[in-house]
Design an enzyme around this catalytic site. Sequence first.
Site, PDB file in Angstrom:
ATOM      1  N   TRP A 153      -8.194  -3.252  -2.443  1.00 53.86           N
ATOM      2  CA  TRP A 153      -8.729  -2.008  -1.884  1.00 53.86           C
ATOM      3  C   TRP A 153      -9.157  -0.995  -2.930  1.00 53.86           C
ATOM      4  O   TRP A 153      -8.792   0.178  -2.851  1.00 53.86           O
ATOM      5  CB  TRP A 153      -7.700  -1.320  -0.969  1.00 53.86           C
ATOM      6  CG  TRP A 153      -7.279  -2.045   0.250  1.00 53.86           C
ATOM      7  CD1 TRP A 153      -6.017  -2.456   0.544  1.00 53.86           C
ATOM      8  CD2 TRP A 153      -8.084  -2.413   1.378  1.00 53.86           C
ATOM      9  NE1 TRP A 153      -5.984  -3.064   1.778  1.00 53.86           N
ATOM     10  CE2 TRP A 153      -7.252  -3.047   2.303  1.00 53.86           C
ATOM     11  CE3 TRP A 153      -9.450  -2.272   1.690  1.00 53.86           C
ATOM     12  CZ2 TRP A 153      -7.717  -3.538   3.512  1.00 53.86           C
ATOM     13  CZ3 TRP A 153      -9.904  -2.762   2.894  1.00 53.86           C
ATOM     14  CH2 TRP A 153      -9.046  -3.373   3.790  1.00 53.86           C
TER      15      TRP A 153
ATOM     16  N   GLY B 272       0.860  -1.180   0.000  1.00 49.83           N
ATOM     17  CA  GLY B 272       0.000   0.000   0.000  1.00 49.83           C
ATOM     18  C   GLY B 272       0.892   1.224   0.000  1.00 49.83           C
ATOM     19  O   GLY B 272       0.986   1.959  -0.980  1.00 49.83           O
TER      20      GLY B 272
ATOM     21  N   HIS C  91     -20.586  12.644  24.543  1.00 49.04           N
ATOM     22  CA  HIS C  91     -21.867  11.922  24.481  1.00 49.04           C
ATOM     23  C   HIS C  91     -22.023  10.869  25.585  1.00 49.04           C
ATOM     24  O   HIS C  91     -23.099  10.257  25.703  1.00 49.04           O
ATOM     25  CB  HIS C  91     -22.016  11.222  23.118  1.00 49.04           C
ATOM     26  CG  HIS C  91     -22.461  12.131  22.011  1.00 49.04           C
ATOM     27  ND1 HIS C  91     -21.630  13.051  21.416  1.00 49.04           N
ATOM     28  CD2 HIS C  91     -23.652  12.264  21.380  1.00 49.04           C
ATOM     29  CE1 HIS C  91     -22.288  13.700  20.471  1.00 49.04           C
ATOM     30  NE2 HIS C  91     -23.523  13.245  20.435  1.00 49.04           N
ATOM     31  N   GLY C  92     -20.976  10.632  26.357  1.00 49.84           N
ATOM     32  CA  GLY C  92     -21.067   9.622  27.418  1.00 49.84           C
ATOM     33  C   GLY C  92     -21.480   8.274  26.838  1.00 49.84           C
ATOM     34  O   GLY C  92     -21.080   7.919  25.729  1.00 49.84           O
ATOM     35  N   GLY C  93     -22.325   7.551  27.566  1.00 51.02           N
ATOM     36  CA  GLY C  93     -22.744   6.204  27.133  1.00 51.02           C
ATOM     37  C   GLY C  93     -23.517   6.231  25.821  1.00 51.02           C
ATOM     38  O   GLY C  93     -23.447   5.280  25.037  1.00 51.02           O
TER      39      GLY C  93
ATOM     40  N   SER D 141      -0.168   8.775   8.118  1.00 53.16           N
ATOM     41  CA  SER D 141       0.579   9.929   8.637  1.00 53.16           C
ATOM     42  C   SER D 141       2.087   9.680   8.582  1.00 53.16           C
ATOM     43  O   SER D 141       2.867  10.604   8.358  1.00 53.16           O
ATOM     44  CB  SER D 141       0.150  10.227  10.079  1.00 53.16           C
ATOM     45  OG  SER D 141      -1.182  10.666  10.095  1.00 53.16           O
TER      46      SER D 141
ATOM     47  N   ARG E 272     -27.522  17.878  27.700  1.00 54.00           N
ATOM     48  CA  ARG E 272     -27.312  16.942  28.800  1.00 54.00           C
ATOM     49  C   ARG E 272     -27.004  17.681  30.101  1.00 54.00           C
ATOM     50  O   ARG E 272     -26.171  18.590  30.115  1.00 54.00           O
ATOM     51  CB  ARG E 272     -26.144  16.004  28.437  1.00 54.00           C
ATOM     52  CG  ARG E 272     -25.876  14.915  29.427  1.00 54.00           C
ATOM     53  CD  ARG E 272     -26.932  13.849  29.370  1.00 54.00           C
ATOM     54  NE  ARG E 272     -26.632  12.717  30.240  1.00 54.00           N
ATOM     55  CZ  ARG E 272     -27.482  11.753  30.485  1.00 54.00           C
ATOM     56  NH1 ARG E 272     -28.689  11.752  29.909  1.00 54.00           N
ATOM     57  NH2 ARG E 272     -27.158  10.753  31.275  1.00 54.00           N
TER      58      ARG E 272
ATOM     59  N   GLU F 255      -4.925   7.667   1.009  1.00 51.38           N
ATOM     60  CA  GLU F 255      -3.937   8.554   0.349  1.00 51.38           C
ATOM     61  C   GLU F 255      -2.655   8.692   1.170  1.00 51.38           C
ATOM     62  O   GLU F 255      -1.999   9.728   1.166  1.00 51.38           O
ATOM     63  CB  GLU F 255      -4.469   9.963   0.061  1.00 51.38           C
ATOM     64  CG  GLU F 255      -5.806  10.108  -0.587  1.00 51.38           C
ATOM     65  CD  GLU F 255      -5.997   9.387  -1.901  1.00 51.38           C
ATOM     66  OE1 GLU F 255      -5.080   8.679  -2.356  1.00 51.38           O
ATOM     67  OE2 GLU F 255      -7.087   9.504  -2.467  1.00 51.38           O
TER      68      GLU F 255
HETATM   69  C1  LIG Z   1     -11.275   1.428   2.850  1.00 50.74           C
HETATM   70  C2  LIG Z   1     -10.038   1.563   2.015  1.00 50.74           C
HETATM   71  C3  LIG Z   1     -10.128   2.070   0.729  1.00 50.74           C
HETATM   72  C4  LIG Z   1      -8.973   2.156  -0.078  1.00 50.74           C
HETATM   73  N1  LIG Z   1      -9.081   2.607  -1.378  1.00 50.74           N
HETATM   74  C5  LIG Z   1      -8.004   2.526  -2.201  1.00 50.74           C
HETATM   75  C6  LIG Z   1      -8.122   2.831  -3.598  1.00 50.74           C
HETATM   76  O1  LIG Z   1      -9.188   3.249  -4.081  1.00 50.74           O
HETATM   77  N2  LIG Z   1      -7.047   2.633  -4.403  1.00 50.74           N
HETATM   78  C7  LIG Z   1      -5.843   2.208  -3.899  1.00 50.74           C
HETATM   79  O2  LIG Z   1      -4.903   2.053  -4.676  1.00 50.74           O
HETATM   80  N3  LIG Z   1      -5.692   1.944  -2.572  1.00 50.74           N
HETATM   81  C8  LIG Z   1      -6.735   2.088  -1.716  1.00 50.74           C
HETATM   82  N4  LIG Z   1      -6.600   1.796  -0.363  1.00 50.74           N
HETATM   83  C9  LIG Z   1      -5.314   1.338   0.137  1.00 50.74           C
HETATM   84  C10 LIG Z   1      -4.609   2.371   1.003  1.00 50.74           C
HETATM   85  O3  LIG Z   1      -4.076   3.386   0.172  1.00 50.74           O
HETATM   86  C11 LIG Z   1      -3.519   1.645   1.803  1.00 50.74           C
HETATM   87  O4  LIG Z   1      -4.183   0.816   2.748  1.00 50.74           O
HETATM   88  C12 LIG Z   1      -2.603   2.605   2.526  1.00 50.74           C
HETATM   89  O5  LIG Z   1      -1.785   3.296   1.610  1.00 50.74           O
HETATM   90  C13 LIG Z   1      -1.688   1.880   3.529  1.00 50.74           C
HETATM   91  O6  LIG Z   1      -1.079   0.775   2.932  1.00 50.74           O
HETATM   92  P1  LIG Z   1      -1.097  -0.687   3.640  1.00 50.74           P
HETATM   93  O7  LIG Z   1      -2.489  -0.934   4.078  1.00 50.74           O
HETATM   94  O8  LIG Z   1      -0.489  -1.641   2.716  1.00 50.74           O
HETATM   95  O9  LIG Z   1      -0.199  -0.503   4.904  1.00 50.74           O
HETATM   96  P2  LIG Z   1       1.384  -0.711   4.937  1.00 50.74           P
HETATM   97  O10 LIG Z   1       2.032   0.023   3.833  1.00 50.74           O
HETATM   98  O11 LIG Z   1       1.658  -2.162   5.064  1.00 50.74           O
HETATM   99  O12 LIG Z   1       1.739   0.004   6.314  1.00 50.74           O
HETATM  100  C14 LIG Z   1       1.546  -0.626   7.589  1.00 50.74           C
HETATM  101  C15 LIG Z   1       2.044   0.324   8.683  1.00 50.74           C
HETATM  102  O13 LIG Z   1       3.438   0.597   8.509  1.00 50.74           O
HETATM  103  C16 LIG Z   1       3.654   1.999   8.378  1.00 50.74           C
HETATM  104  N5  LIG Z   1       4.744   2.224   7.429  1.00 50.74           N
HETATM  105  C17 LIG Z   1       4.860   1.693   6.180  1.00 50.74           C
HETATM  106  N6  LIG Z   1       5.994   2.116   5.601  1.00 50.74           N
HETATM  107  C18 LIG Z   1       6.601   2.937   6.478  1.00 50.74           C
HETATM  108  C19 LIG Z   1       7.818   3.711   6.464  1.00 50.74           C
HETATM  109  N7  LIG Z   1       8.622   3.739   5.411  1.00 50.74           N
HETATM  110  N8  LIG Z   1       8.131   4.442   7.571  1.00 50.74           N
HETATM  111  C20 LIG Z   1       7.314   4.426   8.648  1.00 50.74           C
HETATM  112  N9  LIG Z   1       6.160   3.731   8.726  1.00 50.74           N
HETATM  113  C21 LIG Z   1       5.806   3.008   7.655  1.00 50.74           C
HETATM  114  C22 LIG Z   1       2.332   2.572   7.907  1.00 50.74           C
HETATM  115  O14 LIG Z   1       2.200   3.945   8.247  1.00 50.74           O
HETATM  116  C23 LIG Z   1       1.348   1.689   8.652  1.00 50.74           C
HETATM  117  O15 LIG Z   1       1.211   2.165   9.958  1.00 50.74           O
HETATM  118  C24 LIG Z   1      -7.727   1.759   0.450  1.00 50.74           C
HETATM  119  C25 LIG Z   1      -7.641   1.285   1.778  1.00 50.74           C
HETATM  120  C26 LIG Z   1      -8.772   1.173   2.549  1.00 50.74           C
HETATM  121  C27 LIG Z   1      -8.651   0.644   3.959  1.00 50.74           C
END
Ligand SMILES: Cc1cc2nc3c(=O)[nH]c(=O)nc-3n(C[C@H](O)[C@H](O)[C@H](O)COP(=O)(O)OP(=O)(O)OC[C@H]3O[C@@H](n4cnc5c(N)ncnc54)[C@H](O)[C@@H]3O)c2cc1C
Length: 397
Positions: free
Chosen positions: A161, A135, A352-354, A380, A282, A377
Amino acid sequence: MGRLAETEGLTDIQEEILKTVRQFVDEKVIPVAQELEHADEYPTEIVEGLKELGIFGLMIPEEYGGLGESLLTYALCVEEIARGWMSVSGVINTHFIVAYMLMQHGTEEQKQKYLPKMATGEVRGAFSMSEPGLGSDVSAVSTKATKQADGSYEITGQKMWLTNGGSSTLVAVLTKTDEGAESVYKNMTTFLVEKTPGFGEVAQGVTVPGKIDKMGYKGIDTTEMIFEGHKISADQILGGEPGKGFFQMMDGVEVGRVNVAARACGLAIRGFELGIAYSQQRQTFGKKIADHQAILFRLAEMGTKVEVSHNMMVRAARLKDTGKRMDVEAGMAKMVASEYANEVVEDSFRIHGGYGYSKEYEIERLMREVKFMLIGEGTSDIQKMIIGRSLLKDYRS
Ligand SMILES: Cc1cc2nc3c(=O)[nH]c(=O)nc-3n(C[C@H](O)[C@H](O)[C@H](O)COP(=O)(O)OP(=O)(O)OC[C@H]3O[C@@H](n4cnc5c(N)ncnc54)[C@H](O)[C@@H]3O)c2cc1C
């Protein structure tokens, strides 16, 4: 909504568009959001309404049938929509990114073919970088497009995803191609894959298995997409030339970050609205809870976070509209708005509490939805990498 999240210097047209969208959200989205979300039901009527308002073509130039509006107008509309129901902003987000990528990088033929139909919502966009094994690390894309003797390509691999993976009819798919370049980033190509809406086999060699069951962001379809020898013409390469896919996608994701920031702002505004309203209803220990200083201070912090996030989002959008570099500003806006939205919604939940834990209250939905803002996208952590590296370049000693 009182004095928060106001935007100075808007034109009369921008004010008019926002007023119309706000009214649509108040009348057509907020009253049905809870029910549709709990039933995980696609918001068909709302989407039809958005088509009528021209939202699908908001940023598409007038010559291609759109309204030719700025990123700022778009982002402010998204903020309004997400205030009503975050999932609805997701319906237009990937559509907007694909339209933007076509506008920036498409050939004239591709623009003529797709943009007018995207402006009406007849063609609906999804974009696909992520895979089961990646991702954040986009360079690890393994879905492969292999060039055939006749110049066409065959795509094989698995994508993960895809927001709007079922309902879309045009998917921008990032693949690995063999361009003989040393850099992995130059061996990537974006294809414009056409498909029918729905699930199962949606095009030759393309399967969308079904909706992924998620904790929030319900109603909207998020899917996998499996490619098994999907044959595609070289004309469907975005921009006509292979090897540019990574950079095209990163451009799309950059405006996508402003868009996620705007969605987070919408969620934070709603969280604040719900919290400040409840705190005046409340009563505990003989007075409204808003009259306890702990709650008052919490409201003050929530309002400040709404304001900071909104202003950073607006600044990033305005920079893009003036053609200036905004990688740092987009990353900062996305990071701050999503982290603050998470905190504001959590604070509202505590107020909102409970009852915040009851499905009868809207804040319960917001608690689940806001978590996605921390991921979409780029997390953090990834924003910090982008911001930090860029600042180091600017301030190199
Ligand atoms: C509901 C949903 C909709 C989505 N829609 C789309 C879409 O339309 N198209 C698409 O292409 N993708 C989509 N995504 C994918 C989304 O962009 C990825 O889930 C996201 O970029 C994080 O990638 P990952 O889940 O593989 O996490 P990973 O990359 O495996 O990361 C896991 C953890 O490690 C941390 N991490 C990773 N690398 C580093 C680094 N170098 N330094 C420090 N920390 C790091 C991350 O911050 C995270 O905490 C979607 C995801 C969800 C959940």
